[in-house]
Structures are given as C-alpha cells and as structure tokens.
Design a protein around this motif. Sequence first.
Motif, PDB file in Angstrom:
ATOM      1  N   THR A  62      -6.068  -2.240  -5.276  1.00 16.97           N
ATOM      2  CA  THR A  62      -6.447  -2.357  -3.872  1.00 16.97           C
ATOM      3  C   THR A  62      -5.782  -3.596  -3.299  1.00 16.97           C
ATOM      4  OG1 THR A  62      -8.604  -1.352  -4.305  1.00 16.97           O
ATOM      5  CG2 THR A  62      -8.363  -2.585  -2.251  1.00 16.97           C
ATOM      6  N   PHE A  63      -5.066  -3.436  -2.193  1.00 13.28           N
ATOM      7  CA  PHE A  63      -4.398  -4.563  -1.558  1.00 13.28           C
ATOM      8  C   PHE A  63      -5.164  -4.992  -0.314  1.00 13.28           C
ATOM      9  CE2 PHE A  63      -0.957  -2.514  -3.937  1.00 13.28           C
ATOM     10  CZ  PHE A  63      -0.442  -3.613  -4.618  1.00 13.28           C
ATOM     11  N   THR A  64      -5.338  -6.295  -0.173  1.00 17.59           N
ATOM     12  CA  THR A  64      -6.112  -6.847   0.935  1.00 17.59           C
ATOM     13  C   THR A  64      -5.329  -7.972   1.603  1.00 17.59           C
ATOM     14  OG1 THR A  64      -8.173  -6.372  -0.255  1.00 17.59           O
ATOM     15  CG2 THR A  64      -8.301  -7.924   1.591  1.00 17.59           C
ATOM     16  N   ARG A 123       0.834  -1.216   0.000  1.00 13.78           N
ATOM     17  CA  ARG A 123       0.000   0.000   0.000  1.00 13.78           C
ATOM     18  C   ARG A 123       0.861   1.256   0.000  1.00 13.78           C
ATOM     19  NH1 ARG A 123      -4.031  -2.414   4.641  1.00 13.78           N
ATOM     20  NH2 ARG A 123      -5.442  -3.578   3.241  1.00 13.78           N
ATOM     21  N   LYS A 124       1.949   1.240   0.768  1.00 15.85           N
ATOM     22  CA  LYS A 124       2.834   2.401   0.831  1.00 15.85           C
ATOM     23  C   LYS A 124       3.548   2.645  -0.498  1.00 15.85           C
ATOM     24  CE  LYS A 124       3.805   2.183   5.806  1.00 15.85           C
ATOM     25  NZ  LYS A 124       4.851   1.959   6.838  1.00 15.85           N
ATOM     26  N   THR A 145       2.374   2.070  -3.453  1.00 15.74           N
ATOM     27  CA  THR A 145       1.441   2.267  -4.564  1.00 15.74           C
ATOM     28  C   THR A 145       0.810   3.649  -4.526  1.00 15.74           C
ATOM     29  OG1 THR A 145       0.951  -0.100  -4.514  1.00 15.74           O
ATOM     30  CG2 THR A 145      -0.572   1.301  -5.731  1.00 15.74           C
TER      31      THR A 145
END
Length: 224
Positions: free
Chosen positions: A84-86, A74-75, A77
């Motif tokens: 979206t990262f999950t 996430r950091k 991107t």
Amino acid sequence: MTTRVLRAIDRFHSVHPWDHNAHYHRWIMRQIPRRFDSALDIGSGSGDLARLLATRAAAVRGLDADRAIVAKARKLTSPAVPVTFTAADALTEIPPGPYDVITCVATLHHLPFTRALTHFRRHLAPGGTLVVVGVARAASPGDHLLGAAAIPLNIAMAWIKNKGRRAPRPDSMTAPTRPATMSFAEIVRDARRVLPGARLRRRLFWRYTLVWRERPARRPYTSP
C-alpha cells in the motif's frame, strides 16, 4: 579534481544515468529476515524496494511525501502484491504499526536527523530491523578518497547497466533534492545516541549504511 573533469562526468551521466540507490536493494534484503509480517519503506519513490520487500512480507507500506511519485508507484504495482502506497509526512503521518522491518533509502538527509531516527524507532516492533541507506557530506580525507575511488567505478557501472546506450534518467523520485549537510562522523555520533549499537559504514557511490535491531521484549518472570 578540476571543474572541467566534473563537468565531463556530469555530461556522461546525463546520457548514461543509473540508480545509485537501487544498487543497494539486494544488500538491504540481506539484512532482514527471510519472512516477516510487516514492513515500512520510508521515501518509497516509485516503489521498487517496497515491491521487493513484499516478496518476504505479509504486508508492506510505502510512504513518500511526493504525491506524483506515489501515484506512479500505485500504477506500477499489481493488485496481487501486498503493498500500500501512501502520500504522507514521515515525521507526523506514519500509518499505525509496529513494523518488523523499516527501510529508508536516500531520504534521511531531507529530515531532522535525530528526530527522524527517534520516530522510526518508536514504530519498530520488538526484534525488528531498521535499515538506512543515506547520503553524507564529504568532510574527512577518507570521505574524499572514497568519493574519488567511486568515480571510475560509477562510470563503469553506468556503462554496463546501460550497455553503452543512451538511457532515460531514473524517475524513482520527482521531488526536489538537497545535498547532505551532516558528515559521516556526525551521523555516527548522533545515530548511536538514539540507536545504541547501530552498525554504520561508509559505502561506495556517495552512500553510507546503518543497520539497527530492536531488542525483543523480555518476557515477564513468573515463579515456578
């Protein structure tokens, strides 16, 4: 091969590491459409492949069980990139699809093989593409021969990519890894039971690839 040689190779790679999985990213891109709506990258790590998929997709989901690496992805991107990262389990918590493209790199050997492929297939859109880069246990003479041939190439690639300098280890994955337990022959046998017509090949650098395309749904016949 002697233990002394293997230890020497390990020492070399502790100084000159490189990412064997990222080596196949461009090959993955050649297996998928130029433009599509949605993609799911299972075992997305620090997000390199997911961001690459986003250059063609309207929306990409990156899924990884390791919360620390998801936070790192996430950091790394930009908010402008449609990814979206999950942090989730690939067998029970895949975000609702279906997806036009599903990728899975060096992750399948951590999961129940047949169950995982069956689950991925359910989330693939009609006409969609599943691409796997996996790890197999060396069992046949051909496996051992290909592995031996990869050793000098592996050293050369490490030297070229790092330009002879000491480099930090790739941190695309922080979760513990485990060796593959299935041979390539077993993988081919079980994969084709779930994915009839799947294309599988042994590859260099201790990897294999699988490509399978879901047939588009047939339009219902209507009389003229």
